[in-house]
Design an enzyme around this catalytic site. Structure first.
Site, short mmCIF file in Angstrom:
data_model
loop_
_atom_site.label_atom_id
_atom_site.label_comp_id
_atom_site.label_asym_id
_atom_site.label_seq_id
_atom_site.Cartn_x
_atom_site.Cartn_y
_atom_site.Cartn_z
N GLY A 9 24.04 -51.86 -7.25
CA GLY A 9 23.24 -50.89 -6.48
C GLY A 9 23.77 -50.75 -5.07
N ALA A 10 25.12 -50.72 -4.95
CA ALA A 10 25.74 -50.63 -3.62
C ALA A 10 25.88 -49.19 -3.15
CB ALA A 10 27.12 -51.30 -3.66
N SER A 11 25.49 -48.22 -4.01
CA SER A 11 25.79 -46.82 -3.69
C SER A 11 24.80 -46.18 -2.73
CB SER A 11 25.85 -46.00 -4.98
OG SER A 11 24.65 -46.19 -5.70
N TYR A 193 6.94 -52.26 -12.40
CA TYR A 193 7.78 -52.66 -11.26
C TYR A 193 7.34 -54.02 -10.74
CZ TYR A 193 10.09 -52.50 -6.71
OH TYR A 193 10.86 -52.81 -5.61
N1 LIG Z 1 12.82 -49.55 -0.46
C1 LIG Z 1 11.86 -50.48 -0.41
O1 LIG Z 1 10.87 -50.35 0.34
C2 LIG Z 1 11.97 -51.71 -1.29
C3 LIG Z 1 10.98 -52.68 -1.15
C4 LIG Z 1 11.07 -53.83 -1.94
C5 LIG Z 1 12.15 -54.00 -2.79
N2 LIG Z 1 13.10 -53.02 -2.90
C6 LIG Z 1 14.23 -53.26 -3.82
O2 LIG Z 1 15.44 -52.99 -3.16
C7 LIG Z 1 16.46 -52.73 -4.13
C8 LIG Z 1 17.28 -51.55 -3.65
O3 LIG Z 1 16.45 -50.39 -3.67
P1 LIG Z 1 16.51 -49.28 -2.52
O4 LIG Z 1 15.20 -49.28 -1.86
O5 LIG Z 1 17.74 -49.43 -1.73
O6 LIG Z 1 16.53 -47.96 -3.41
P2 LIG Z 1 17.70 -46.92 -3.73
O7 LIG Z 1 18.23 -46.31 -2.50
O8 LIG Z 1 17.12 -46.05 -4.78
O9 LIG Z 1 18.85 -47.84 -4.34
C9 LIG Z 1 18.81 -48.29 -5.66
C10 LIG Z 1 20.22 -48.65 -6.06
O10 LIG Z 1 20.17 -49.15 -7.40
C11 LIG Z 1 21.09 -48.40 -8.18
N3 LIG Z 1 20.65 -48.31 -9.57
C12 LIG Z 1 19.48 -47.87 -10.06
N4 LIG Z 1 19.50 -47.92 -11.41
C13 LIG Z 1 20.69 -48.40 -11.77
C14 LIG Z 1 21.33 -48.66 -13.01
N5 LIG Z 1 20.71 -48.41 -14.18
N6 LIG Z 1 22.58 -49.17 -13.02
C15 LIG Z 1 23.24 -49.40 -11.85
N7 LIG Z 1 22.71 -49.15 -10.64
C16 LIG Z 1 21.46 -48.65 -10.60
C17 LIG Z 1 21.13 -47.02 -7.54
O11 LIG Z 1 22.29 -46.33 -7.96
P3 LIG Z 1 22.40 -44.72 -7.87
O12 LIG Z 1 22.88 -44.44 -6.47
O13 LIG Z 1 23.43 -44.39 -8.90
O14 LIG Z 1 21.06 -44.16 -8.15
C18 LIG Z 1 21.14 -47.42 -6.08
O15 LIG Z 1 22.43 -47.82 -5.68
C19 LIG Z 1 15.73 -52.51 -5.45
O16 LIG Z 1 15.86 -53.65 -6.26
C20 LIG Z 1 14.28 -52.34 -5.03
O17 LIG Z 1 13.39 -52.74 -6.03
C21 LIG Z 1 13.03 -51.88 -2.16
#
Ligand SMILES: NC(=O)c1ccc[n+]([C@@H]2O[C@H](COP(=O)([O-])OP(=O)(O)OC[C@H]3O[C@@H](n4cnc5c(N)ncnc54)[C@H](OP(=O)(O)O)[C@@H]3O)[C@@H](O)[C@H]2O)c1
Length: 334
Positions: A9-11, A193
């Site tokens: 999820g580095a993208s 989730y």
């Molecule tokens: N944002 C918050 O407030 C928050 C709070 C608590 C925990 N988190 C956790 O933080 C982590 C990162 O989330 P984020 O907030 O940065 O959201 P985000 O911007 O949506 O990033 C999610 C990342 O996961 C990748 N991903 C999703 N499904 C995938 C799959 N099937 N295979 C490979 N890669 C996949 C996405 O790739 P694509 O670019 O291809 O979509 C993206 O790089 C998650 O585990 C989330 O649960 C976030």
């Protein structure tokens, strides 16, 4: 020798901010971006190398919601690297989130209002679906795909003379009552989730119990409330913009409103510098930001029963066995 960190999820979002921050800490690091979307990953690699020319950045295509893709991606990783120092298990989804309006209005007039905003506990339900592998999508993406990745990469991670670290992006939203050993994929509930993040915390404890002697250590973090594609799926960006002053104010009472991916990555970067042997396996590390915008890391004892963690780990091993037989049969039909 350059240290190697693989990040799922580095993208975008927190994973992307983490890549930048890790290279700010060590610009000789070799980053391996495990992403499902190659063109996004290439754009990230180009930007990272433009700002950190002495780094090395490799891309491996991997969709963590497809076990075949995980196994194929892991194979490539094993061809490219002898060892991994850090494996950041960060990719995650929260599909079709719905705000529970009743819980929201009940919550804002209750004593738990700050806790409710910091953790989103009871506020969000999601509509999950079944993947081509036959698993609940949230379970497979957030947890099981990553579990198989660890199992595939064990030879690169387990060296008792030189420890490696697994670092999971979990959540403050992980809640014990949303998880059940009888329904680990959360097929019957509406908060997959939260269940998947509690499962992450359990697995973290079991991994430490089973792998520390082999030189592999696991930790979980919560990034706080961060504006990313995930949060923009809950409310549109303009609503979050309207809420910004409220959240800045709330920061004086609660430290979970980290808001930016850079701040959210704080605990992930902090763990990069820790000796894993010195960490408590029952602790979650929380990225936190003060009212004046200073980042720090807070420790929180997790609500985890070690026997349940071990039972869950054994259930995952059984599931893995069954999945591998199915994959083997479909690859080599008799
Ligand atoms: N944002 C918050 O407030 C928050 C709070 C608590 C925990 N988190 C956790 O933080 C982590 C990162 O989330 P984020 O907030 O940065 O959201 P985000 O911007 O949506 O990033 C999610 C990342 O996961 C990748 N991903 C999703 N499904 C995938 C799959 N099937 N295979 C490979 N890669 C996949 C996405 O790739 P694509 O670019 O291809 O979509 C993206 O790089 C998650 O585990 C989330 O649960 C976030």
């Amino acid at each position: 020798m350059r240290k190697v960190a693989l990040i799922t999820g580095a993208s975008s979002g927190i994973g992307l901010a983490l890549c930048n921050r890790l290279l700010e800490e060590d610009d000789e690091l070799h980053l391996c971006l495990a992403c499902r979307n190659l063109s996004k990953a290439e754009a990230v690699r180009d930007a990272l190398l433009a700002s950190h020319p002495s780094a090395e950045v490799t891309i491996v295509q991997m969709d963590v919601s497809s076990l075949r893709s995980v196994v194929q991606g892991a194979k490539e990783v094993k061809q490219k690297f002898q060892r991994l120092d850090y494996l950041y298990l960060n990719a995650g989804i929260m599909p079709n989130p719905q705000l529970n309006i009743k819980a929201f209005f009940f919550g804002i007039f209750s004593r738990n209002v700050i806790h409710m905003f910091s953790t989103a506990e009871g506020l969000l339900t999601q509509n999950d679906k079944v993947t081509a592998d036959g698993f609940q999508e949230v379970f497979e993406t957030n947890l099981f795909g990553h579990f198989i990745l660890i199992r595939e990469l064990e030879p690169l991670l387990c060296h008792s003379d030189n420890p490696s670290q697994l670092i999971w992006t979990s959540s403050r939203n992980a809640k014990k009552s949303n998880f059940s050993l009888e329904d680990i994929q959360h097929t019957k509930g509406q908060e997959p989730y939260s269940s998947s993040k509690y499962a992450t915390d359990l697995l973290n404890v079991a991994l430490n119990r089973n792998f520390n002697q082999k030189g592999l250590y696991s930790s979980v973090i919560c990034p706080g409330v961060v504006m990313t594609n995930m949060t923009y799926g809950i409310l549109p960006p303009f609503v979050w913009t309207l809420l910004l002053p409220v959240m800045w104010l709330l920061r004086f009472f609660a430290n979970a409103f980290t808001m930016t991916p850079y701040n959210g990555a704080e605990a992930l970067v902090w763990l990069f510098h820790q000796k894993p042997e010195s960490l408590n396996p029952l602790t979650k590390y929380l990225s936190s930001t003060t009212g004046f915008g200073t980042n720090y890391v807070r420790s929180q004892k997790m609500d985890i029963d070690e026997d349940t963690a071990e039972k869950f780990y054994q259930t995952l091993l059984d599931l893995e066995k069954r999945v591998r037989i199915t994959i083997e049969k479909s690859d080599h039909p008799s």
